[in-house]
Design an enzyme around this catalytic site. Structure first.
Site, PDB file in Angstrom:
ATOM      1  N   THR A  83       0.817  -1.214   0.000  1.00  0.00           N
ATOM      2  CA  THR A  83       0.000   0.000   0.000  1.00  0.00           C
ATOM      3  C   THR A  83       0.855   1.270   0.000  1.00  0.00           C
ATOM      4  OG1 THR A  83      -1.491   1.279   1.419  1.00  0.00           O
ATOM      5  CG2 THR A  83      -0.111  -0.307   2.523  1.00  0.00           C
ATOM      6  N   GLU A 116       0.189   3.553   1.974  1.00  0.00           N
ATOM      7  CA  GLU A 116       0.117   4.066   3.347  1.00  0.00           C
ATOM      8  C   GLU A 116       1.429   3.880   4.105  1.00  0.00           C
ATOM      9  OE1 GLU A 116      -3.603   3.379   5.375  1.00  0.00           O
ATOM     10  OE2 GLU A 116      -4.651   3.129   3.482  1.00  0.00           O
ATOM     11  N   ASP A 142     -13.228  12.477  14.218  1.00  0.00           N
ATOM     12  CA  ASP A 142     -12.177  12.034  13.297  1.00  0.00           C
ATOM     13  C   ASP A 142     -11.554  10.714  13.745  1.00  0.00           C
ATOM     14  OD1 ASP A 142     -10.594  12.184  11.083  1.00  0.00           O
ATOM     15  OD2 ASP A 142      -9.567  14.030  11.643  1.00  0.00           O
TER      16      ASP A 142
HETATM   17  P1  NAD Z   1      -9.678  -7.488   1.632  1.00  0.00           P
HETATM   18  O1  NAD Z   1      -9.710  -7.137   3.064  1.00  0.00           O
HETATM   19  O2  NAD Z   1     -10.862  -7.221   0.777  1.00  0.00           O
HETATM   20  O3  NAD Z   1      -9.342  -9.046   1.453  1.00  0.00           O
HETATM   21  C1  NAD Z   1      -8.326  -9.679   2.163  1.00  0.00           C
HETATM   22  C2  NAD Z   1      -8.481 -11.172   1.940  1.00  0.00           C
HETATM   23  O4  NAD Z   1      -7.393 -11.822   2.642  1.00  0.00           O
HETATM   24  C3  NAD Z   1      -9.777 -11.749   2.525  1.00  0.00           C
HETATM   25  O5  NAD Z   1     -10.383 -12.625   1.596  1.00  0.00           O
HETATM   26  C4  NAD Z   1      -9.324 -12.521   3.770  1.00  0.00           C
HETATM   27  O6  NAD Z   1     -10.138 -13.636   4.070  1.00  0.00           O
HETATM   28  C5  NAD Z   1      -7.913 -12.936   3.352  1.00  0.00           C
HETATM   29  N1  NAD Z   1      -7.032 -13.183   4.511  1.00  0.00           N
HETATM   30  C6  NAD Z   1      -6.878 -12.388   5.613  1.00  0.00           C
HETATM   31  N2  NAD Z   1      -5.998 -12.952   6.451  1.00  0.00           N
HETATM   32  C7  NAD Z   1      -5.580 -14.113   5.867  1.00  0.00           C
HETATM   33  C8  NAD Z   1      -4.657 -15.121   6.230  1.00  0.00           C
HETATM   34  N3  NAD Z   1      -3.996 -15.078   7.399  1.00  0.00           N
HETATM   35  N4  NAD Z   1      -4.451 -16.156   5.386  1.00  0.00           N
HETATM   36  C9  NAD Z   1      -5.135 -16.230   4.201  1.00  0.00           C
HETATM   37  N5  NAD Z   1      -6.029 -15.314   3.820  1.00  0.00           N
HETATM   38  C10 NAD Z   1      -6.245 -14.259   4.631  1.00  0.00           C
HETATM   39  O7  NAD Z   1      -8.381  -6.764   1.058  1.00  0.00           O
HETATM   40  P2  NAD Z   1      -8.119  -6.085  -0.365  1.00  0.00           P
HETATM   41  O8  NAD Z   1      -8.689  -4.739  -0.346  1.00  0.00           O
HETATM   42  O9  NAD Z   1      -8.498  -7.040  -1.425  1.00  0.00           O
HETATM   43  O10 NAD Z   1      -6.532  -5.923  -0.309  1.00  0.00           O
HETATM   44  C11 NAD Z   1      -5.655  -6.879  -0.893  1.00  0.00           C
HETATM   45  C12 NAD Z   1      -4.231  -6.424  -0.666  1.00  0.00           C
HETATM   46  O11 NAD Z   1      -4.052  -5.127  -1.243  1.00  0.00           O
HETATM   47  C13 NAD Z   1      -3.859  -6.284   0.808  1.00  0.00           C
HETATM   48  O12 NAD Z   1      -2.558  -6.780   0.994  1.00  0.00           O
HETATM   49  C14 NAD Z   1      -3.910  -4.791   1.069  1.00  0.00           C
HETATM   50  O13 NAD Z   1      -2.994  -4.406   2.073  1.00  0.00           O
HETATM   51  C15 NAD Z   1      -3.509  -4.236  -0.287  1.00  0.00           C
HETATM   52  N6  NAD Z   1      -4.060  -2.891  -0.569  1.00  0.00           N
HETATM   53  C16 NAD Z   1      -5.405  -2.685  -0.637  1.00  0.00           C
HETATM   54  C17 NAD Z   1      -5.890  -1.409  -0.939  1.00  0.00           C
HETATM   55  C18 NAD Z   1      -7.362  -1.119  -1.064  1.00  0.00           C
HETATM   56  O14 NAD Z   1      -7.728   0.030  -1.332  1.00  0.00           O
HETATM   57  N7  NAD Z   1      -8.240  -2.084  -0.944  1.00  0.00           N
HETATM   58  C19 NAD Z   1      -5.001  -0.343  -1.119  1.00  0.00           C
HETATM   59  C20 NAD Z   1      -3.641  -0.590  -1.009  1.00  0.00           C
HETATM   60  C21 NAD Z   1      -3.177  -1.883  -0.754  1.00  0.00           C
HETATM   61  P1  TYD Z   2     -10.846   3.887   3.944  1.00  0.00           P
HETATM   62  O1  TYD Z   2     -11.730   3.439   2.836  1.00  0.00           O
HETATM   63  O2  TYD Z   2     -11.004   3.269   5.300  1.00  0.00           O
HETATM   64  O3  TYD Z   2      -9.341   3.732   3.408  1.00  0.00           O
HETATM   65  P2  TYD Z   2      -7.948   4.276   4.036  1.00  0.00           P
HETATM   66  O4  TYD Z   2      -8.162   4.686   5.431  1.00  0.00           O
HETATM   67  O5  TYD Z   2      -7.099   3.061   3.930  1.00  0.00           O
HETATM   68  O6  TYD Z   2      -7.515   5.401   3.143  1.00  0.00           O
HETATM   69  O7  TYD Z   2     -11.031   5.455   4.121  1.00  0.00           O
HETATM   70  C1  TYD Z   2     -10.809   6.339   3.042  1.00  0.00           C
HETATM   71  C2  TYD Z   2     -10.952   7.736   3.591  1.00  0.00           C
HETATM   72  O8  TYD Z   2     -12.310   7.937   4.008  1.00  0.00           O
HETATM   73  C3  TYD Z   2     -10.100   8.000   4.829  1.00  0.00           C
HETATM   74  O9  TYD Z   2      -9.620   9.347   4.780  1.00  0.00           O
HETATM   75  C4  TYD Z   2     -11.063   7.845   5.985  1.00  0.00           C
HETATM   76  C5  TYD Z   2     -12.389   8.308   5.392  1.00  0.00           C
HETATM   77  N1  TYD Z   2     -13.600   7.653   5.950  1.00  0.00           N
HETATM   78  C6  TYD Z   2     -14.660   8.448   6.415  1.00  0.00           C
HETATM   79  O10 TYD Z   2     -14.615   9.693   6.364  1.00  0.00           O
HETATM   80  N2  TYD Z   2     -15.751   7.821   6.920  1.00  0.00           N
HETATM   81  C7  TYD Z   2     -15.851   6.480   7.012  1.00  0.00           C
HETATM   82  O11 TYD Z   2     -16.888   5.956   7.525  1.00  0.00           O
HETATM   83  C8  TYD Z   2     -14.769   5.668   6.517  1.00  0.00           C
HETATM   84  C9  TYD Z   2     -14.827   4.183   6.573  1.00  0.00           C
HETATM   85  C10 TYD Z   2     -13.664   6.321   5.987  1.00  0.00           C
END
Ligand code: NAD
Ligand code: TYD
Length: 361
Positions: A134, A136, A290
């Protein structure tokens, strides 16, 4: 055909990746997933009769299981999506984040190294371990600062970001110390179909449809760079196929938006797609307490992946958001499944004491 072991493939990004890969017949997939609260088994139901897709229920922290899986399926690549992923949950209970994101990734690296070391020279040469991370990990930007580059120093601020940073460092160390052919991608906030409704965009869509308040943290001016999940999946595949080993790539949507703008856009689309007489969805917008340590701004400079691999995001935010909302409107049974039971407990836990500070006008 290539065999890819995907971890966490029942989750949001992993499932979109698997659909893309199987639709294009790019590879056969073994999907290892623990099926935590964030996954919905209904997500991949349409692949249940696909002979090129195989699901295994299990934890990336289970080294015995990993050894057996690698031995049995002999994958050419591993893509690690599995993680605990929600910042708010990491604030309320960080333990699972350390367990899966750091220790789980460590076990996966150990099993991969043992497997890779025993491969034939040709298969060793081809093998890849791609770790999905990520933006982050880089911390928070002020409005005028340049976007994150691959060499921006790590400065994670939440337990989630710190656990992902830890896993990135382990992946880096396995490349430098053992020569494991790793790749790391650091992407911005994804949006699109099949995202669990604890994250901003699906939470707001579903709350708005149900006539519930739209809880905006703080002043709503925090900025995220939104990346359409399908663009992200294409980028991951490009990196897997064409990157030099040991590289890291930032992947973003070139699309910075304040949270307030995102929520307003969702409301405007819903006024059209799901109109109610004499009602504007924006009347549900509510400013609440927040998030502690809330990062102000994330922005990704993805010029490296563009110049090295020719990838850039295709989707623009308005069309991507429209497609996303249409998906949720057409998949209400999926939504119902994820909103039952433990989801309600989470909503009470996270929003219970965030009393409305001000209702947006
Ligand atoms: P998600 O939370 O939707 O899915 C995570 C999946 O991992 C789930 O199906 C869960 O059951 C599985 N999981 C959790 N712990 C596990 C374990 N110990 N063993 C096997 N499976 C396990 O997440 P996502 O949004 O699809 O994110 C996927 C990857 O992308 C993550 O590594 C996350 O850090 C990264 N990422 C996501 C975002 C985003 O905006 N969604 C942004 C930046 C990075
Ligand atoms: P989120 O989807 O949780 O992703 P991340 O924190 O990983 O960026 O949140 C996106 C942005 O939206 C973040 O600035 C927090 C804000 N947010 C709200 O304002 N209200 C909410 O209920 C949630 C879940 C997030």
């Amino acid at each position: 055909m290539q065999i890819i072991l995907v971890t966490g493939g029942v989750g949001f990004i992993g499932s979109n990746f698997i659909f893309k890969v199987r639709k294009k017949r790019w590879a056969n997939i073994i999907n290892l997933d623990k099926l935590t609260y964030a996954s919905n088994p209904q997500t991949l139901e349409e692949l249940q009769h696909d002979p090129g897709y195989h699901f295994v229920h299990g934890d990336i922290g289970n080294i015995e299981l990993l050894r057996n899986l690698l031995e049995q399926y002999q994958p050419n690549a591993i893509i690690n999506f599995a993680a605990e992923t929600h910042v708010d949950r990491s604030i309320l209970s960080p333990q699972d984040f350390i367990q899966t994101n750091i220790l789980g990734t460590f076990q996966l690296l150990e099993a991969s190294r043992a497997y890779w070391e025993k491969l034939s020279p040709q298969k060793r040469e081809q093998f890849r371990f791609l770790h999905v991370s990520t933006d982050e990990v880089y911390g928070s930007l002020s409005p005028a600062e340049p976007a994150f580059r691959e060499h921006t120093p790590y400065a994670p601020n939440s337990p989630y970001a710190a656990s992902k940073a830890g896993s990135d460092h382990l992946v880096r160390a396995y490349f430098h110390t053992y020569g494991l052919p790793t790749l790391t991608t650091n992407c911005s906030n994804n949006y699109g179909p099949r995202q669990f409704p604890e994250k901003l965009i699906p939470l707001m869509i579903l709350n708005a449809l149900n006539g519930k308040p739209l809880p905006i943290y703080g002043d709503g001016q925090n900025v995220r760079d939104w990346l359409y999940v399908v663009d992200h999946c294409e980028a991951i595949y490009q990196v897997l196929q064409h990157s030099r080993i040991g590289e890291t790539y930032n992947i973003g949507g070139n699309n910075e938006q304040t949270n307030l703008t995102v929520v307003e856009k969702i409301c405007t689309i819903l006024d059209e797609l799901a109109p109610k007489p004499n009602f504007r969805h924006s009347s549900l917008m509510t400013f609440v307490k927040d998030r502690p340590g809330h990062d102000r701004r994330y922005a990704i400079d993805c010029s490296k992946i563009k110049s090295d691999l020719g990838w850039e995001p295709k989707e623009n935010f308005d069309s991507g958001l429209l497609k996303t909302i249409q998906w949720y409107l057409s998949n209400l049974s999926w939504v119902e499944q994820v909103q039952s039971g433990t989801y309600q407990t989470w909503i009470k836990q996270n929003y219970g004491d965030r009393k409305a500070k001000r209702v947006a006008q």
